[in-house]
Design a protein around this motif. Sequence first.
Motif, short mmCIF file in Angstrom:
data_model
loop_
_atom_site.label_atom_id
_atom_site.label_comp_id
_atom_site.label_asym_id
_atom_site.label_seq_id
_atom_site.Cartn_x
_atom_site.Cartn_y
_atom_site.Cartn_z
N ARG A 176 0.86 -1.18 0.00
CA ARG A 176 0.00 0.00 0.00
C ARG A 176 0.89 1.23 0.00
O ARG A 176 1.94 1.25 0.65
N SER A 177 0.46 2.23 -0.72
CA SER A 177 1.19 3.48 -0.70
C SER A 177 0.90 4.19 0.63
O SER A 177 0.11 3.71 1.46
N LEU A 187 -3.05 -6.11 -1.93
CA LEU A 187 -2.76 -7.14 -0.95
C LEU A 187 -1.49 -6.71 -0.24
O LEU A 187 -0.47 -6.43 -0.88
N ASP A 188 -1.54 -6.64 1.08
CA ASP A 188 -0.39 -6.19 1.85
C ASP A 188 -0.33 -7.00 3.13
O ASP A 188 -1.30 -7.65 3.53
N ILE A 189 0.83 -6.99 3.77
CA ILE A 189 0.92 -7.54 5.12
C ILE A 189 0.94 -6.37 6.10
O ILE A 189 1.27 -5.24 5.72
N ARG A 332 -1.74 -15.47 -4.59
CA ARG A 332 -3.03 -14.83 -4.34
C ARG A 332 -3.28 -13.69 -5.32
O ARG A 332 -4.39 -13.53 -5.85
N ILE A 333 -2.27 -12.88 -5.58
CA ILE A 333 -2.45 -11.76 -6.50
C ILE A 333 -2.74 -12.27 -7.91
O ILE A 333 -3.62 -11.74 -8.61
N ALA A 334 -2.03 -13.30 -8.35
CA ALA A 334 -2.31 -13.87 -9.68
C ALA A 334 -3.73 -14.42 -9.74
O ALA A 334 -4.43 -14.23 -10.74
N ARG A 335 -4.15 -15.08 -8.68
CA ARG A 335 -5.51 -15.64 -8.66
C ARG A 335 -6.54 -14.52 -8.76
O ARG A 335 -7.53 -14.63 -9.50
N ARG A 336 -6.31 -13.43 -8.05
CA ARG A 336 -7.25 -12.32 -8.10
C ARG A 336 -7.30 -11.68 -9.48
O ARG A 336 -8.38 -11.36 -10.00
N LEU A 337 -6.14 -11.48 -10.09
CA LEU A 337 -6.11 -10.86 -11.42
C LEU A 337 -6.78 -11.75 -12.46
O LEU A 337 -7.58 -11.28 -13.27
N ILE A 338 -6.46 -13.05 -12.43
CA ILE A 338 -7.02 -13.96 -13.43
C ILE A 338 -8.52 -14.12 -13.22
O ILE A 338 -9.30 -14.18 -14.19
N ALA A 339 -8.95 -14.16 -11.95
CA ALA A 339 -10.38 -14.24 -11.68
C ALA A 339 -11.11 -13.02 -12.21
O ALA A 339 -12.24 -13.11 -12.72
N ASP A 340 -10.46 -11.87 -12.11
CA ASP A 340 -11.05 -10.63 -12.63
C ASP A 340 -11.12 -10.65 -14.15
O ASP A 340 -12.13 -10.31 -14.76
N LEU A 352 -5.39 -7.37 3.94
CA LEU A 352 -4.27 -7.04 4.82
C LEU A 352 -3.98 -8.27 5.66
O LEU A 352 -4.76 -8.61 6.55
N TRP A 353 -2.90 -8.95 5.37
CA TRP A 353 -2.56 -10.19 6.05
C TRP A 353 -1.78 -9.92 7.33
O TRP A 353 -0.83 -9.12 7.34
N LYS A 354 -2.15 -10.59 8.40
CA LYS A 354 -1.39 -10.54 9.64
C LYS A 354 -0.18 -11.46 9.52
O LYS A 354 -0.20 -12.47 8.81
N THR A 355 0.88 -11.12 10.24
CA THR A 355 2.07 -11.97 10.25
C THR A 355 2.07 -12.84 11.49
O THR A 355 1.39 -12.55 12.48
#
Length: 370
Positions: A176-177, A187-189, A332-340, A352-355
Amino acid sequence: MPKRFGTDPGNEEKGHPKRFECFKKAKHVNLKQLSQLLGLSQTTVSRALNGYPEVNAETRQRVLDAVRETGYRPNRAAQRLATGRAGSIGLVMPTADGIESDVHFGEFLAGLGDEAVKHDFHFVINPSHPEEEVATCRRLVASGNVDALFLAYMREKDPRIAMLKTLKTPFVVHGRSIGVPTDYPYLDIDNTGAFYDAARLLAQLGHRHFALINGPDYLAFSIRRKKGTVRALAEHGLTLREECVQHSQMTDEHGFRAMERFLQLETPPTAVLCSSTVLALGAVRAINQAGLKLGTDISLIAHDDVLPMLKPENFMVPLTTTRSSLRAAGQRIARRLIADILTLETLPQQELWKTDLIVRASTGPAPAGK
């Protein structure tokens, strides 16, 4: 000849894996042959490869499995004419003198590839000088060679986001900026939370003198990790001295030099946070060369991106880490883009993923009197 039932994917006879054997060594398998092997019509095979929603998930997977078995490759030009899609995900890779190769980016790309190959998607990688990335992204979209973009290496007030929001091409931001509204897909942690938790643990162990070996100071994740560290220390009445902070590319050599410099200070740190296990590799080397014992004389916590060739549990003294897999983020990002692109499923647009904080032997109580 296999039986056919029109183009209804729910009524097609299943192909037999043994039929693939004679095609594995063939130089070319065409659409007609592939459809015969599967017992599907050419129309159904084509629609499965092109992501049409009326083809069910089971049939699409059978087709993709057969593509991998036989080595079939669709005619990209014909596919593009039929669907208006390029079957490609675009990314801009910053490169210039002084920018070192990044093992972390390679692991992220591996995750993207894991998912892309399932749907026969390709990558279009466009190198660019960092100062020209906005123009490079715009040219890549205008070329028509990509169906979607992902952005990485987020900066403060990153201008690429505002530009891509004006276009119709789907995109997802990894990270995220800072300083702009977060009204875009990402998608960020939780980098702030990760380093807050790590610094708090060390403060609770009685440490009072801290150091931070961080990524480049212009990248958003580095800014957030420093913020989390400072916040945790402030809650314990402590400060992070500027002479105990280094921002650099995340290589073991930079980690070594930073730790070597910190240990020469009049009041050296007893607790160190590293933004990568790669940085930690160099930092531990400096600690060992100074004759100090990790986990006793000095404690260290690193962020673990789950790099397969550098596992924190395999260090001589296993490292305490905050952990989140870069490869999983790429998948996950590839899955989201391809699904779109293919309208396969509806997925969250902002994540926002927790660590995980995993305590090992590299952290212990502060040395007596320090």
